[in-house]
Design an enzyme around this catalytic site. Structure first.
Site, mmCIF file in Angstrom:
data_model
loop_
_atom_site.group_PDB
_atom_site.id
_atom_site.type_symbol
_atom_site.label_atom_id
_atom_site.label_comp_id
_atom_site.label_asym_id
_atom_site.label_seq_id
_atom_site.Cartn_x
_atom_site.Cartn_y
_atom_site.Cartn_z
ATOM 1 N N ALA A 34 40.100 40.403 27.254
ATOM 2 C CA ALA A 34 39.118 39.805 27.958
ATOM 3 C C ALA A 34 39.180 41.031 29.649
ATOM 4 C CB ALA A 34 38.739 38.685 29.134
ATOM 5 N N HIS A 39 43.459 43.962 35.157
ATOM 6 C CA HIS A 39 44.895 44.652 33.671
ATOM 7 C C HIS A 39 44.913 45.748 33.513
ATOM 8 C CE1 HIS A 39 42.792 41.383 32.182
ATOM 9 N NE2 HIS A 39 44.147 40.555 32.374
ATOM 10 N N GLN A 63 49.547 27.642 26.315
ATOM 11 C CA GLN A 63 49.569 27.678 27.461
ATOM 12 C C GLN A 63 48.343 27.143 28.381
ATOM 13 O OE1 GLN A 63 50.149 32.346 28.482
ATOM 14 N NE2 GLN A 63 48.369 31.651 30.207
ATOM 15 N N SER A 187 39.166 38.812 37.439
ATOM 16 C CA SER A 187 39.923 37.839 36.805
ATOM 17 C C SER A 187 39.749 36.877 35.405
ATOM 18 C CB SER A 187 40.185 36.343 37.195
ATOM 19 O OG SER A 187 40.544 35.429 36.916
ATOM 20 N N SER A 188 39.848 37.528 34.126
ATOM 21 C CA SER A 188 38.987 37.327 33.143
ATOM 22 C C SER A 188 38.104 36.223 33.260
ATOM 23 C CB SER A 188 40.228 36.999 31.947
ATOM 24 O OG SER A 188 40.488 38.606 31.805
#
Length: 280
Positions: A34, A39, A63, A187-188
């Site tokens: 994503a 990124h 996680q 953020s994804s």
């Protein structure tokens, strides 16, 4: 040109061995996909620093302490590969789960201390999952450098510590948080916000900035936190998990920024957990 997608560690190691034999340096950008501009800023940092660049995409089940969160996490491999085509990426490593956790896998990497607070206190086992998969990715890719965003500041500190403690040959490089025009940290998970919630989301960063200014002016975290929490909740957030001033090196609690510090927060908005941090 879309970079080649590699799915097995055998193929990965074969290519990396060729690069190493030629004396080329290898950089890795570990992701869960994503991909967004945050990124891609890490990819650019890797391009500048290393001869070869690997981007890994693996939604790591270890996680996630919430199965629903794992199921809902965005998976956009085809779109991610297209975004990487505009960069000098030599390989996208998208391992099958058995390449990371084969049958009988029984090892867990745990970093004590740094993982007991903040996100670690609210997400049991999360950082063990991060530390375990990062160790695997470092050893599989044989990367000289790995690039992580400061947006996940606790994760950055955990990964830096494990690389040092385990004498891994990979240097961990922290890169600045990238934000949307309205200040929201990229953020994804932002993809999970409804249009209405997305409008409210920048209130978290706004409240943190106001609190950070108060801290720089000599105020105490214990006092400034009260008003900041009220402001976040009034904006439509349903819960503030934490809003803490912490020392950068060991994440110990501070009331005033008497040494290098970060203001870190996690809060829930419309069922989505958002995190952010600001240097103070």
């Amino acid at each position: 040109m879309i970079p080649p997608i590699i799915r097995t560690k055998a193929d990965l190691r074969s290519r990396v061995a060729e690069w190493k034999a030629a004396g080329e340096s290898v950089g890795v950008v570990p992701t869960m996909g994503a991909l967004h501009q945050g990124h891609l800023s890490l990819v650019r940092a890797a391009e500048e620093a290393c001869d070869r660049v690997i981007v890994t995409i693996f939604v790591n089940p270890k996680q996630f302490n919430n199965p629903e969160d794992l199921e809902n996490y965005p998976r956009t491999e085809e779109d991610d590969a297209k975004k990487l085509s505009h960069h000098r990426v030599d390989m996208v490593y998208v391992p099958n789960p058995e390449e990371i956790y084969p049958d009988g896998f029984a090892t867990n990497v745990s970093v004590s201390g740094l993982t007991d607070v903040l996100c670690g206190a609210h997400r049991p086992g999360h950082f063990d999952g991060v530390a375990t998969v990062v160790t695997k990715l470092f050893t599989q890719t044989r990367a000289d450098q790995a690039f992580f965003g400061e947006k996940d500041f606790q994760q950055l500190q955990v990964v830096t510590r494990l690389a040092a403690d385990l004498d891994l040959m990979t240097e961990v490089v922290g890169c600045p948080t990238i934000r949307e025009e309205d200040g929201l940290a990229m953020s994804s998970r932002n993809l999970l916000l409804s249009d209405r919630a997305r409008i409210k989301a920048p209130a978290l960063g706004d409240a943190m900035e106001a609190m950070a200014e108060g801290l720089r002016a000599g105020g105490s975290a214990s006092e400034l936190r009260i008003e900041a929490r009220k402001r976040i909740l009034a904006a439509g957030f349903t819960e503030v998990e934490y809003l803490d001033l912490r020392a950068c090196d060991d994440l110990s609690t501070l009331d005033k920024p008497e040494r290098p510090a970060r203001l870190l927060a996690a809060a829930w908005l419309a069922g989505v957990r958002l995190i952010d941090n600001i240097a103070v």
